[in-house]
Every structure is written in C-alpha cells, then in structure tokens.
Design an enzyme around this catalytic site. Structure first.
Site, PDB file in Angstrom:
ATOM      1  CB  CYS A 192      -0.951  -0.008   1.190  1.00  0.00           C
ATOM      2  SG  CYS A 192      -0.120  -0.094   2.793  1.00  0.00           S
ATOM      3  CG  HIS A 228      -4.384   0.551   4.081  1.00  0.00           C
ATOM      4  ND1 HIS A 228      -3.841  -0.244   3.092  1.00  0.00           N
ATOM      5  CD2 HIS A 228      -5.301   1.354   3.454  1.00  0.00           C
ATOM      6  CE1 HIS A 228      -4.401   0.058   1.931  1.00  0.00           C
ATOM      7  NE2 HIS A 228      -5.276   1.034   2.118  1.00  0.00           N
ATOM      8  CG  ASP A 236      -7.036   2.795  -0.283  1.00  0.00           C
ATOM      9  OD1 ASP A 236      -5.888   2.680  -0.749  1.00  0.00           O
ATOM     10  OD2 ASP A 236      -7.456   2.098   0.658  1.00  0.00           O
TER      11      ASP A 236
END
Length: 657
Positions: free
Chosen positions: A415, A459, A475
């Site tokens: 991520c 994350h 995201d």
C-alpha cells in the site's frame, strides 16, 4: 563442600531457560548465540563432568558478549538493550556457577529478568510464564537449601522424588501466596496514574506504525498479528470499506521518505460539529510507545490529555506506554477544510527538485489532456487498475528514484508504494495531496461484541484537496486490489503467510482474543474506576483510601490465620522409610483389633503388651517385632521381604469383651 548437586544444577538451567525465553525471541541473532552457547556448555559440562573453564576463556566470552551488544544496539540506554545485557550476563554467569552462592544469584536475577518481560508484554499468557518461572525457582531454591543444610556431610541424603512431586511441592507453596496476593490486588487503593513510568529517553523501537513512511515500512507489519487496538461501538458497526483508522499524516517528501509537517503537528483543528451520522465508540489501545491515537474520520473532539491537530491527528503529550482506553465520536460527513490556505497548499504540492523525471513527463502530458482535478484523479486510478500493477509482498528494492522505478519498472508493491506514487503524481499535476497512515478494517469478535484491529491491518492511503469537497480520501490500493479493502489484508493474497495461517485457525485465534480483552479490562485496566465498579454492589464504592487499607489488613490477617495450618502441613517431596512404613501398617492392624500403643513404646515392649491383649497372635506379634528390631539394629539385617510378608499375613481378630 558448598557445591550444588547435579540435580540442582539441572533445575537451575531449566529455570533460567524458561526465564530468558521471551527475551531471547526479541534479541538479534548474535545475542541469541551469545546466550545459548554458555547455556549449552554448562549443560554439557554438568552431564559429562567437565572442569570449569579457565578465567581467560570466561573473560574472553564476556568481552565478546559486550561487543555483540554494542554492535546490535549501539548503546545500552534502551530497555531492550539493557534487558539483553542482563540476559547475556546471566548466561555467562552459568559458566562459573559451581557454588551454592552463585546459584542463588542466578535464581534471584532470573526472577528479576522474568519481571522485566512485563515491560514488553502484559498479555494473559504472561500469567502462565510468570507462574512457571516462580515454580521452577522454588524447586531450585529448595534443592539449594538441602545442599547447604547437608554441606557438613558432603552431600544430602538421596531422596527418591519424581519431577511431578518436586513441581507439586512448589505449586502448593505458590498457591498459598495467591489469596493474599489477590487481596492486595483487589483492595489496595488505586491511583489515576501509575506509581512509576519509563523515561521517554529510554524508549526503543516497538512493532507498529512509525512517524515516517518509506517503501517497505508498512509492508513489514503484514506478518505481525499482534493486536493494535480493540473497538466497541455504541451502535451499528460501519462497513468494512469505511473502517479507515486515522493515524500519522505525512506532508513532506524528500524523494524516498514521507514525514510529518510542522503545521500538521502544532496547529490545532477547528471543532468538528456532530452530524446526523455521528459514530460513538470506545478504543482500547495497546502500548505502542507513540504519541498518536486512532479514530475514524473525522473525530468530533480529542479524548482527555490529547489534542486534535490541523490534519485531524489525535496527539498526546506523552507516548502510550501502557494499555489505554478512550472514547471518541466521529462525524463521517464532515468537510475537511473547504478553503485551503496558501501556506498549506504550498506544503501539499512541494516536491524535491529533479525527483521522478519520468513520472513528471507522464503527468505533464496527462494534465494537458485532463485539466479537471477530479477527472485527473480518476484517470490515475484507472491507470492503476487497468495496467499490470500488482499488490504484492515481494516488491523489489527501489533505488534513488523510487516512484519512477515503481511506476515504470517493477509495478508491484504494498500500500505504501501505491500511496506514495499516487501522491507524487497528484502534486506534479498541481493538486494538493498528502499521505495518511493508520489501519484499515478489523475483525469482529462475536463473543465480545467488539472489533479487533491487528498490526497486520496497517495501511496507507491518500487525501487530495478538491474545490468545495476539501480534503477527500482516495485509496489507490483499492483500484489494484479491491479485496484488500473489502475483506482485509489476508484475503488479498492467495497463499497463506505461514503454516498456521489457515481460515479455521485464524477464526479460533480471533475468537479466543476475548480472553485477552477480558484480561485487559479486569487486570491491566484495573484502576480506581474498575475498583468502584467491583465494590458498588456491596455499597463499598465510596470507600476512602484509608478505609481500603484497613479492609486490606483485615483480609490479610484473616487469610493468614486460615493459611497457617496449611503451611504447617506442607511437607517437601520425599519417600518414607520402607521399614517404618511396614511397621506403621502393623500398628494399624493392631489398632483394628482393639490394641492401642503409645508412640514412645519400643518394639519388644509393644510385642509383650500386644500378646497379652491378643494371645492367639502372640507368636506372629513377637516374630514381627523381632524382625523389625533386627532390621533396625542388627549389623546383618534380614531381608526386608521377610518383614513385609509377616505383616501381610498378620490378620488379628478383635478380642471379645
């Protein structure tokens, strides 16, 4: 000689091995080697009868241990370094542990070593760890006491006791201490803050989010399943895709690493109004040695002893060094900063000069083709989802231009790779953007009705500033791996991480976390408020500290009176004299026939009196008494089997009248 016996040394080695096990699992490999080598040598020396090492060899091992410590930690100021020093030195002490005094020192410092482990971990399993160390220490101290008591005769007499009887004796001793310890735990007046703390200068790295982000920094947390925090919602739980737990926010980028901003840390946010969809919940945060707290977007206000910053981080003045519980309300409909000040805009589009040249060229071309900010955001997201980008744990190492290498060469990462590249592309296009790190998702525990968030849920995502919309969450990871957001990080990869990473094991582990949660509630978090809650049914919730201490003394006195008879009845592990055991069996059979004798009566005197009372068994009685006397006092005693057989065949009958 004042030397511990063979069996005592083996118990000592076993006790130290258990005491140092948690610390050894945290130490670097060189220190593990420096701990195991002396331990294994001492075990082999005891089993094979080796002589002690010469002083030069022992001094050399000590010097090597110190070199390994400084090479691993750089100094001895952190807790891990200091406790590792204690562990290595205790292992080296075993090498020269050939006297009872040295063995007692090892036992004492091993108990201290076990106590230091509660600085790193306070989970429910530590209860069993501490109990195991104490029991083994009691066994070892018992052996040392026997060795010292019989030192004038060279060695203590042999005692045929099994391992279970040795452990059972120590368990009984420990059990006697539990009621008084429990009384002190329940009744001792609780304060709002701990009696002692750890200086911030001695803190060291602990698993969890960092105050910076670079390629691989969040990826390494994927293998860490330790709990980060637990959440209890007052109402319905939001969907998995809405569970973004906000943590550190990064504005500044030096080409490789993202860091926070002066404005984001030092300027407080405007008050967030409570909306129609306000979420109320409480968070039980595990110690992380960091100053930020976690909440869903957007926290209406900061908990006590914390403040809400410009970018909606919740920061404390002091790091979280112990389990912490706080309540939060969040308004997911809040518009964050609809008007962006020029100073913040400049901070949110700044990039190092000359960084990411290939990305810069691509963005300039796309920006001419897509002038709208929202349209440009969508185009970049489509680029991630349609091109061959992969959400992967096996991302290659990146060089001096990590964004260029990720976008045009490797195209696989975690991520932080996608968030970093997306933010850079936004800034190159003149769109203010910042990186937000925290946790995404969680596992709902049906037994305890709470949400469990683990370190593996860490994350990173992006916030871009759009006109009228303000800071908006985007995201990019969701464009590449939607399963990561909708089902959690484990579902994003086909293969398990390790042998125990299977569905039913994960469900069992997450379900049994309720034990840890209850342990946190009633043991770790047992403070003044919990004490009031516990005593309120008895009308004792308004007791003063002085009254609590008086109750504590009364409870301790009562428990001590009740436990004294049990203490006096405890006997150490051992085996009765076989001759005496057979003789006592003979006495019991006489008693069943109506004959009572005094403990001071001799064997032949007893035989004479018993024969008058039981004339029919007179011959058997005199024979048994004679065998017993000969076995006790004759230089050539008869076989024990004769006495045993004679008592076995002796069946007197009660004399009438």
């Amino acid at each position: 000689m004042n030397i511990p016996g063979h069996k005592t040394v083996l118990w000592l080695i076993a006790m130290f091995s258990v005491a140092m096990l948690p610390q050894m699992l945290r130490m670097p490999l060189p220190l593990i080697v420096m701990t195991l080598l002396p331990l294994l040598w001492r075990l082999a020396a005891e089993l094979r009868g080796w002589k002690p090492l010469p002083a030069l060899a022992r001094h050399g091992m000590t010097a090597a241990g110190l070199v390994a410590l400084f090479a691993s930690y750089g100094n001895l100021t952190g807790r891990r370094a200091a406790v590792s020093l204690l562990t290595v030195m205790l292992a080296l002490k075993l090498v020269e542990c050939y006297r009872i005094r040295d063995a007692r020192l090892v036992v004492s410092f091993s108990l201290f070593l076990a106590a230091t482990q509660f600085l790193f971990e306070q989970g429910v399993l530590m209860l069993f760890y501490g109990g195991a160390v104490i029991v083994l220490a009691l066994v070892t101290l018992t052996h040392l006491q026997r060795s010292e008591a019989w030192a004038h005769q060279g060695k203590p007499p042999a005692v045929k006791a099994s391992i279970f009887s040795e452990l059972g004796f120590s368990l009984r001793l420990l059990a006697l201490a539990v009621p008084i310890g429990l009384a002190f735990f329940l009744f001792f007046p609780r304060l709002a803050s701990p009696l002692w703390g750890i200086p911030e200068t001695t803190l060291d790295s602990k698993s969890g989010l960092s105050d910076s982000m670079s390629p691989g920094s969040i990826q390494q947390l994927f293998m860490d399943d330790s709990p980060a925090f637990r959440v209890v919602f007052d109402g319905a739980i939001p969907s998995q895709s809405d569970l973004y737990w906000r943590g550190p926010v990064f504005w500044r980028f030096d080409g490789k690493t993202w860091k926070g901003s002066f404005y984001g840390r030092n300027i407080e946010a405007d008050q967030v109004p409570a909306g129609e969809r306000t979420l109320d919940y409480s968070v039980q945060l595990e110690p992380n040695e960091r100053k930020w707290l976690f909440a869903l977007d957007y926290p209406v206000s900061a908990p006590q002893d914390a403040r809400l910053t410009l970018d909606y981080q919740i920061l404390r003045r002091d790091p979280v060094l112990q389990l912490m519980e706080y309540s939060v309300s969040s308004n997911p409909d809040h518009v964050d900063m609809p008007q962006l000040k020029q100073t913040l805009r400049a901070e949110a589009i700044a990039l190092p000069e000359g960084s990411s040249p290939r990305t810069r060229s691509l963005v300039e071309r796309w920006r001419q083709e897509t002038p709208g900010d929202l349209a440009f955001v969508r185009r970049v997201l489509n680029y991630f989802s349609q091109e061959e980008f992969y959400y992967s744990l096996e991302s290659p190492l990146l060089g001096n231009q990590p964004v260029d290498e990720f976008l045009f060469d490797t195209r696989q990462g975690y991520c932080e790779h996608f968030s970093s590249a997306f933010t850079v592309m936004m800034r190159l296009a003149g769109i203010p953007a910042r990186v937000v790190t925290g946790y995404q998702g969680g596992w709902f525990n049906d037994f305890g009705n709470y949400l469990l968030v683990r370190q593996s849920d860490a994350h990173a995502w992006v916030e871009v500033w759009l006109p009228q919309s303000g800071w908006t969450r985007v995201d990019p990871t969701a464009s590449v791996s939607p399963a990561r957001i909708q089902q959690g990080p484990l579902s994003a990869f086909g293969a398990p991480r390790h042998l125990l990473d299977f569905g039913w094991i994960l469900k069992l582990r997450n379900g049994t976390d309720i034990l840890q949660q209850r342990w946190n509630d009633w043991v770790i978090e047992y403070g003044a408020r919990r004490q009031e809650t516990l005593f309120s049914p008895f009308g004792m919730d308004r007791l003063t500290p002085v009254q609590l201490v008086l109750i504590l003394f009364v409870a301790t006195a009562i428990l001590s009176i009740l436990l004294i008879p049990l203490v006096l009845r405890i006997r150490g592990p051992g085996q009765k004299d076989p001759v005496q055991r057979i003789w006592q069996k003979f006495i019991r059979r006489l008693r069943s026939a109506g004959f009572e004798s005094l403990p001071s009566t001799g064997a032949m005197e007893l035989a004479e009196a018993a024969s008058i009372r039981l004339p029919r068994q007179s011959e058997s009685i005199y024979r048994i008494a004679g065998l017993y006397t000969r076995y006790r006092y004759s230089p050539s005693p008869p076989p024990l089997h004769d006495l045993k057989q004679a008592v076995k065949e002796f069946h007197p009958t009660r004399k009438a009248g």
